[in-house]
Write an enzyme that holds these catalytic residues in place. Structure first.
Site, PDB file in Angstrom:
ATOM      1  N   SER A 138       0.839  -1.191   0.000  1.00  0.00           N
ATOM      2  CA  SER A 138       0.000   0.000   0.000  1.00  0.00           C
ATOM      3  C   SER A 138       0.874   1.240   0.000  1.00  0.00           C
ATOM      4  O   SER A 138       2.064   1.192   0.321  1.00  0.00           O
ATOM      5  CB  SER A 138      -0.903   0.014   1.232  1.00  0.00           C
ATOM      6  N   ASP A 139       0.281   2.375  -0.356  1.00  0.00           N
ATOM      7  CA  ASP A 139       0.946   3.637  -0.092  1.00  0.00           C
ATOM      8  C   ASP A 139       0.865   3.880   1.417  1.00  0.00           C
ATOM      9  O   ASP A 139       0.150   3.189   2.142  1.00  0.00           O
ATOM     10  CB  ASP A 139       0.274   4.769  -0.883  1.00  0.00           C
ATOM     11  N   TRP A 140       1.587   4.862   1.901  1.00  0.00           N
ATOM     12  CA  TRP A 140       1.743   5.054   3.341  1.00  0.00           C
ATOM     13  C   TRP A 140       0.407   5.375   4.013  1.00  0.00           C
ATOM     14  O   TRP A 140      -0.234   6.363   3.717  1.00  0.00           O
ATOM     15  CB  TRP A 140       2.754   6.158   3.599  1.00  0.00           C
TER      16      TRP A 140
END
Length: 363
Positions: free
Chosen positions: A140-142
Protein backbone atom coordinates in the site's frame (compact mmCIF):
# COMPACT_ATOMS: atom_id res chain seq x y z
CA UNK A 1 24.56 4.03 -10.95
CA UNK A 2 21.31 4.25 -9.00
CA UNK A 3 21.30 0.49 -8.52
CA UNK A 4 24.88 0.56 -7.22
CA UNK A 5 24.02 3.39 -4.85
CA UNK A 6 21.06 1.43 -3.51
CA UNK A 7 23.23 -1.63 -2.98
CA UNK A 8 25.90 0.40 -1.23
CA UNK A 9 23.31 1.90 1.12
CA UNK A 10 21.67 -1.48 1.81
CA UNK A 11 18.42 -0.60 0.06
CA UNK A 12 16.89 -3.54 -1.80
CA UNK A 13 13.94 -1.74 -3.40
CA UNK A 14 13.61 1.83 -4.63
CA UNK A 15 10.15 3.40 -4.21
CA UNK A 16 9.89 4.17 -7.92
CA UNK A 17 9.66 4.56 -10.84
CA UNK A 18 6.30 6.32 -11.00
CA UNK A 19 4.31 5.20 -14.04
CA UNK A 20 1.08 7.16 -13.90
CA UNK A 21 0.01 8.97 -17.04
CA UNK A 22 0.29 12.74 -17.42
CA UNK A 23 -3.47 13.08 -17.70
CA UNK A 24 -3.40 16.69 -16.50
CA UNK A 25 -0.50 19.17 -16.32
CA UNK A 26 -1.78 20.11 -12.87
CA UNK A 27 -1.00 16.69 -11.34
CA UNK A 28 1.36 17.38 -8.46
CA UNK A 29 3.35 14.19 -9.11
CA UNK A 30 4.04 14.72 -12.82
CA UNK A 31 7.63 15.61 -11.95
CA UNK A 32 8.26 11.94 -11.13
CA UNK A 33 5.92 10.35 -13.68
CA UNK A 34 7.34 9.80 -17.14
CA UNK A 35 4.94 10.96 -19.86
CA UNK A 36 1.44 11.09 -21.34
CA UNK A 37 2.34 8.18 -23.64
CA UNK A 38 1.61 4.67 -22.26
CA UNK A 39 4.15 2.94 -24.52
CA UNK A 40 6.96 5.38 -23.71
CA UNK A 41 6.13 5.18 -20.01
CA UNK A 42 6.25 1.40 -20.04
CA UNK A 43 9.49 1.14 -22.03
CA UNK A 44 11.28 3.66 -19.81
CA UNK A 45 9.90 2.06 -16.65
CA UNK A 46 11.06 -1.38 -17.79
CA UNK A 47 14.51 -0.01 -18.62
CA UNK A 48 14.83 1.48 -15.14
CA UNK A 49 13.84 -1.80 -13.48
CA UNK A 50 16.32 -3.74 -15.62
CA UNK A 51 19.08 -1.23 -14.83
CA UNK A 52 18.46 -1.44 -11.09
CA UNK A 53 18.50 -5.23 -11.35
CA UNK A 54 22.04 -5.27 -12.74
CA UNK A 55 23.27 -4.31 -9.27
CA UNK A 56 20.84 -6.70 -7.56
CA UNK A 57 18.34 -4.10 -6.39
CA UNK A 58 14.93 -3.42 -7.89
CA UNK A 59 12.27 -0.73 -8.13
CA UNK A 60 8.68 -0.39 -6.98
CA UNK A 61 6.39 0.67 -9.83
CA UNK A 62 3.71 3.05 -8.58
CA UNK A 63 1.00 4.24 -8.06
CA UNK A 64 -1.13 1.39 -9.39
CA UNK A 65 -3.34 2.81 -10.75
CA UNK A 66 -4.99 6.06 -11.99
CA UNK A 67 -3.30 8.35 -9.46
CA UNK A 68 -3.92 11.43 -11.60
CA UNK A 69 -4.13 14.23 -9.06
CA UNK A 70 -2.74 15.14 -5.65
CA UNK A 71 -5.59 17.27 -4.29
CA UNK A 72 -7.97 15.09 -2.22
CA UNK A 73 -6.13 12.02 -3.50
CA UNK A 74 -7.41 9.87 -0.61
CA UNK A 75 -11.03 10.30 -1.64
CA UNK A 76 -11.29 11.36 -5.31
CA UNK A 77 -12.61 8.46 -7.36
CA UNK A 78 -11.23 7.63 -10.81
CA UNK A 79 -14.10 6.36 -12.97
CA UNK A 80 -12.51 4.80 -16.05
CA UNK A 81 -13.73 2.35 -18.68
CA UNK A 82 -12.07 -1.06 -18.96
CA UNK A 83 -10.77 -0.18 -22.43
CA UNK A 84 -9.18 3.06 -21.27
CA UNK A 85 -7.63 1.28 -18.29
CA UNK A 86 -6.14 -1.49 -20.44
CA UNK A 87 -4.94 0.73 -23.28
CA UNK A 88 -3.77 3.80 -21.36
CA UNK A 89 -3.54 3.63 -17.59
CA UNK A 90 -2.43 0.00 -17.15
CA UNK A 91 -0.19 -0.22 -20.19
CA UNK A 92 2.99 1.19 -18.64
CA UNK A 93 2.70 -1.19 -15.70
CA UNK A 94 2.06 -4.16 -17.97
CA UNK A 95 5.21 -3.46 -20.01
CA UNK A 96 7.30 -2.99 -16.84
CA UNK A 97 6.06 -6.31 -15.46
CA UNK A 98 6.38 -8.35 -18.65
CA UNK A 99 9.54 -6.80 -20.10
CA UNK A 100 11.23 -5.35 -17.03
CA UNK A 101 10.35 -8.21 -14.66
CA UNK A 102 9.19 -5.78 -11.97
CA UNK A 103 8.92 -7.49 -8.59
CA UNK A 104 7.37 -4.75 -6.44
CA UNK A 105 4.21 -2.68 -6.94
CA UNK A 106 2.66 0.09 -4.84
CA UNK A 107 -1.07 0.82 -5.00
CA UNK A 108 -2.64 4.27 -4.68
CA UNK A 109 -4.44 6.17 -1.93
CA UNK A 110 -7.74 6.63 -3.69
CA UNK A 111 -10.61 4.63 -5.17
CA UNK A 112 -10.97 3.43 -8.76
CA UNK A 113 -14.42 2.47 -10.01
CA UNK A 114 -15.82 2.13 -6.50
CA UNK A 115 -12.97 0.32 -4.76
CA UNK A 116 -9.90 1.74 -3.05
CA UNK A 117 -6.99 0.24 -4.98
CA UNK A 118 -5.21 -1.30 -1.98
CA UNK A 119 -8.18 -3.64 -1.52
CA UNK A 120 -9.10 -4.15 -5.19
CA UNK A 121 -9.00 -7.88 -6.02
CA UNK A 122 -9.50 -7.39 -9.76
CA UNK A 123 -6.57 -4.97 -9.89
CA UNK A 124 -4.05 -6.73 -7.65
CA UNK A 125 -4.88 -10.37 -8.38
CA UNK A 126 -6.71 -10.74 -11.69
CA UNK A 127 -4.96 -8.08 -13.79
CA UNK A 128 -1.56 -7.97 -12.14
CA UNK A 129 -0.96 -11.61 -11.25
CA UNK A 130 -3.27 -13.69 -13.44
CA UNK A 131 -3.19 -11.67 -16.67
CA UNK A 132 0.40 -10.40 -16.51
CA UNK A 133 2.11 -13.17 -14.55
CA UNK A 134 3.42 -10.90 -11.79
CA UNK A 135 5.11 -12.89 -8.99
CA UNK A 136 6.31 -10.19 -6.61
CA UNK A 137 4.88 -8.17 -3.73
CA UNK A 138 2.21 -5.49 -3.67
CA UNK A 139 2.34 -2.79 -0.98
CA UNK A 140 0.00 0.00 0.00
CA UNK A 141 0.95 3.64 -0.09
CA UNK A 142 1.74 5.05 3.34
CA UNK A 143 -1.25 4.61 5.69
CA UNK A 144 -3.62 3.99 2.79
CA UNK A 145 -7.25 3.04 3.27
CA UNK A 146 -9.21 0.12 1.84
CA UNK A 147 -12.88 -0.75 1.59
CA UNK A 148 -15.21 -3.64 1.02
CA UNK A 149 -17.43 -3.01 -1.99
CA UNK A 150 -20.33 -0.73 -1.11
CA UNK A 151 -18.81 0.32 2.22
CA UNK A 152 -16.75 3.40 3.22
CA UNK A 153 -12.96 3.19 3.32
CA UNK A 154 -11.04 2.59 6.53
CA UNK A 155 -7.32 2.55 7.22
CA UNK A 156 -7.89 -0.40 9.57
CA UNK A 157 -9.51 -2.57 6.88
CA UNK A 158 -6.50 -4.77 6.24
CA UNK A 159 -8.78 -7.73 5.59
CA UNK A 160 -9.74 -6.25 2.21
CA UNK A 161 -6.03 -5.86 1.42
CA UNK A 162 -5.32 -9.48 2.32
CA UNK A 163 -8.11 -10.73 0.07
CA UNK A 164 -6.89 -8.57 -2.81
CA UNK A 165 -3.24 -9.70 -2.41
CA UNK A 166 -2.02 -6.29 -1.30
CA UNK A 167 0.65 -8.06 0.73
CA UNK A 168 2.14 -5.22 2.78
CA UNK A 169 0.42 -2.43 4.69
CA UNK A 170 2.83 0.49 4.84
CA UNK A 171 3.75 1.53 7.42
CA UNK A 172 3.40 0.57 11.05
CA UNK A 173 5.65 1.28 14.01
CA UNK A 174 4.68 -2.00 15.72
CA UNK A 175 3.76 -4.94 13.49
CA UNK A 176 2.96 -7.08 16.53
CA UNK A 177 0.09 -4.82 17.60
CA UNK A 178 -2.96 -6.76 16.41
CA UNK A 179 -5.41 -4.10 17.59
CA UNK A 180 -4.45 -1.66 14.81
CA UNK A 181 -6.44 -3.49 12.11
CA UNK A 182 -9.33 -5.93 11.61
CA UNK A 183 -7.37 -9.07 10.68
CA UNK A 184 -7.95 -11.04 13.89
CA UNK A 185 -11.67 -10.28 13.76
CA UNK A 186 -11.89 -11.08 10.03
CA UNK A 187 -10.07 -14.39 10.48
CA UNK A 188 -12.37 -15.36 13.35
CA UNK A 189 -15.60 -14.62 11.46
CA UNK A 190 -14.46 -16.19 8.18
CA UNK A 191 -14.06 -13.10 6.01
CA UNK A 192 -10.47 -14.12 5.38
CA UNK A 193 -8.77 -17.49 5.63
CA UNK A 194 -5.45 -18.71 6.94
CA UNK A 195 -4.63 -19.68 3.36
CA UNK A 196 -5.01 -16.08 2.17
CA UNK A 197 -2.65 -14.89 4.90
CA UNK A 198 -0.18 -17.61 3.96
CA UNK A 199 -0.44 -16.49 0.33
CA UNK A 200 0.56 -12.96 1.35
CA UNK A 201 3.44 -14.35 3.41
CA UNK A 202 4.57 -16.49 0.46
CA UNK A 203 4.65 -13.43 -1.80
CA UNK A 204 6.74 -11.50 0.73
CA UNK A 205 9.16 -14.36 1.34
CA UNK A 206 9.53 -14.93 -2.39
CA UNK A 207 10.57 -11.31 -2.78
CA UNK A 208 13.06 -11.54 0.08
CA UNK A 209 14.63 -14.73 -1.30
CA UNK A 210 15.51 -12.87 -4.51
CA UNK A 211 16.84 -9.77 -2.76
CA UNK A 212 20.41 -8.85 -1.77
CA UNK A 213 19.35 -9.17 1.88
CA UNK A 214 19.20 -12.95 1.46
CA UNK A 215 22.60 -13.05 -0.20
CA UNK A 216 24.06 -11.18 2.75
CA UNK A 217 22.57 -13.64 5.21
CA UNK A 218 24.04 -16.55 3.25
CA UNK A 219 27.45 -14.87 2.77
CA UNK A 220 26.98 -15.20 -1.01
CA UNK A 221 28.58 -11.84 -1.82
CA UNK A 222 32.10 -10.58 -2.35
CA UNK A 223 34.44 -10.43 0.63
CA UNK A 224 34.66 -6.64 0.29
CA UNK A 225 30.91 -6.15 0.35
CA UNK A 226 30.46 -8.69 3.12
CA UNK A 227 33.01 -6.91 5.30
CA UNK A 228 31.36 -3.57 4.62
CA UNK A 229 27.91 -5.00 5.33
CA UNK A 230 28.80 -6.66 8.62
CA UNK A 231 31.15 -3.99 9.89
CA UNK A 232 29.75 -1.70 12.56
CA UNK A 233 30.13 1.95 11.69
CA UNK A 234 29.71 4.92 14.01
CA UNK A 235 26.38 5.61 12.34
CA UNK A 236 25.16 2.04 12.93
CA UNK A 237 26.11 2.25 16.60
CA UNK A 238 24.29 5.56 16.96
CA UNK A 239 21.09 4.08 15.53
CA UNK A 240 21.08 1.44 18.28
CA UNK A 241 21.31 4.18 20.91
CA UNK A 242 18.36 6.27 19.69
CA UNK A 243 15.88 7.27 22.41
CA UNK A 244 12.19 7.34 21.51
CA UNK A 245 9.66 9.77 22.98
CA UNK A 246 5.88 9.28 23.19
CA UNK A 247 3.18 11.92 22.86
CA UNK A 248 1.17 12.76 25.98
CA UNK A 249 -2.60 12.95 26.37
CA UNK A 250 -2.62 16.34 24.65
CA UNK A 251 -0.63 15.03 21.70
CA UNK A 252 2.52 16.97 22.69
CA UNK A 253 5.98 15.39 22.70
CA UNK A 254 8.49 16.59 25.30
CA UNK A 255 12.21 15.95 24.64
CA UNK A 256 14.71 16.87 27.39
CA UNK A 257 17.99 18.25 26.12
CA UNK A 258 20.08 19.17 29.17
CA UNK A 259 22.54 16.31 28.66
CA UNK A 260 23.11 16.90 24.95
CA UNK A 261 26.48 17.60 23.42
CA UNK A 262 25.88 20.89 21.62
CA UNK A 263 29.44 21.65 20.50
CA UNK A 264 29.94 22.80 16.92
CA UNK A 265 29.57 19.80 14.57
CA UNK A 266 27.65 17.68 17.09
CA UNK A 267 24.51 15.83 15.99
CA UNK A 268 21.56 14.66 18.09
CA UNK A 269 19.08 12.07 16.77
CA UNK A 270 15.90 10.91 18.51
CA UNK A 271 12.62 9.23 17.60
CA UNK A 272 9.07 10.46 18.24
CA UNK A 273 5.83 8.48 18.10
CA UNK A 274 2.96 10.71 17.01
CA UNK A 275 -0.48 10.78 15.46
CA UNK A 276 -1.32 12.50 12.17
CA UNK A 277 -1.40 16.20 13.00
CA UNK A 278 0.10 19.62 12.41
CA UNK A 279 2.71 20.56 15.00
CA UNK A 280 4.59 23.58 16.29
CA UNK A 281 8.09 23.25 17.72
CA UNK A 282 9.24 25.02 20.88
CA UNK A 283 12.94 25.14 21.72
CA UNK A 284 13.94 26.34 25.18
CA UNK A 285 17.61 27.30 25.30
CA UNK A 286 20.19 29.79 26.50
CA UNK A 287 23.68 30.98 25.64
CA UNK A 288 26.28 32.79 27.74
CA UNK A 289 27.33 34.73 24.63
CA UNK A 290 26.24 38.24 23.74
CA UNK A 291 23.39 39.26 21.46
CA UNK A 292 25.64 39.67 18.43
CA UNK A 293 26.55 35.97 18.48
CA UNK A 294 24.98 33.70 15.87
CA UNK A 295 24.20 30.10 16.93
CA UNK A 296 22.72 28.13 14.03
CA UNK A 297 21.11 24.70 14.28
CA UNK A 298 19.73 22.63 11.42
CA UNK A 299 16.63 20.46 11.80
CA UNK A 300 15.98 17.30 9.78
CA UNK A 301 12.88 15.11 9.89
CA UNK A 302 13.20 11.54 8.60
CA UNK A 303 16.53 12.52 7.04
CA UNK A 304 14.95 15.36 5.07
CA UNK A 305 16.03 18.97 5.65
CA UNK A 306 13.38 20.84 7.59
CA UNK A 307 14.77 24.21 8.62
CA UNK A 308 17.88 26.11 9.68
CA UNK A 309 17.32 28.23 12.80
CA UNK A 310 19.81 30.87 13.87
CA UNK A 311 19.67 31.86 17.54
CA UNK A 312 21.37 34.86 19.14
CA UNK A 313 23.33 34.84 22.34
CA UNK A 314 21.17 35.50 25.41
CA UNK A 315 23.82 36.39 28.02
CA UNK A 316 22.80 33.37 30.08
CA UNK A 317 19.03 34.03 30.05
CA UNK A 318 16.64 31.23 29.11
CA UNK A 319 14.39 31.87 26.11
CA UNK A 320 11.82 29.86 24.15
CA UNK A 321 11.65 29.96 20.38
CA UNK A 322 8.33 28.81 18.89
CA UNK A 323 7.61 28.25 15.21
CA UNK A 324 5.58 26.07 12.88
CA UNK A 325 7.04 22.59 12.38
CA UNK A 326 4.53 21.22 9.88
CA UNK A 327 2.61 18.01 9.36
CA UNK A 328 3.62 14.61 10.69
CA UNK A 329 1.71 11.55 9.54
CA UNK A 330 0.90 8.68 11.84
CA UNK A 331 0.37 6.80 13.91
CA UNK A 332 4.05 6.25 13.29
CA UNK A 333 7.59 6.88 14.41
CA UNK A 334 9.55 9.78 12.93
CA UNK A 335 13.21 10.59 13.38
CA UNK A 336 14.45 14.08 14.21
CA UNK A 337 18.08 15.08 13.72
CA UNK A 338 19.62 18.32 14.99
CA UNK A 339 22.98 19.56 13.78
CA UNK A 340 24.75 22.25 15.81
CA UNK A 341 26.65 24.75 13.68
CA UNK A 342 28.35 26.65 16.48
CA UNK A 343 29.45 26.18 20.07
CA UNK A 344 27.74 28.07 22.87
CA UNK A 345 24.09 26.95 22.90
CA UNK A 346 22.56 25.01 25.79
CA UNK A 347 19.24 23.24 25.17
CA UNK A 348 16.87 22.70 28.09
CA UNK A 349 14.11 20.96 26.11
CA UNK A 350 12.32 20.72 22.81
CA UNK A 351 8.55 20.31 22.69
CA UNK A 352 6.46 19.42 19.68
CA UNK A 353 3.06 21.03 20.31
CA UNK A 354 0.00 19.38 18.81
CA UNK A 355 -1.82 22.08 16.83
CA UNK A 356 -4.57 20.38 14.89
CA UNK A 357 -5.45 16.99 13.55
CA UNK A 358 -4.86 16.06 9.91
CA UNK A 359 -8.12 14.49 8.64
CA UNK A 360 -8.19 11.36 6.54
CA UNK A 361 -5.26 9.39 7.96
CA UNK A 362 -6.22 7.97 11.34
CA UNK A 363 -10.02 8.13 11.22
Amino acid sequence: MTGLELRKNRVDALLGPGLNIHRSPLNGRNFEYISEDPLLTGKMGAAQIIGLGIAGSTGTIKHFSTNNQEAHRHEVEAVVSVRALREIYFRGYEISVKEGQARSVMTTYGPMNGLWTSGNYDLNTIVLRKDWGFEGIVMSDWWAKANTEGEPSDMKNHAAMVMAQNDLFMVTSDASDQTQDNLVEALADGRITRGQLQRNAKNILGFILKSPAMLYEMDMISEEELEDRKGDTEEDAAIDDIIYYESDEKGDVYIPGKDWDTQMGATIVFGINVESAEYDIEITARSPLGELSQLPITLYCDNVFKEMISFRGSQGEWFTDKREFGTLLGPSCHYIKIYFGATGLEIDNITLRYRKRVPGFDD
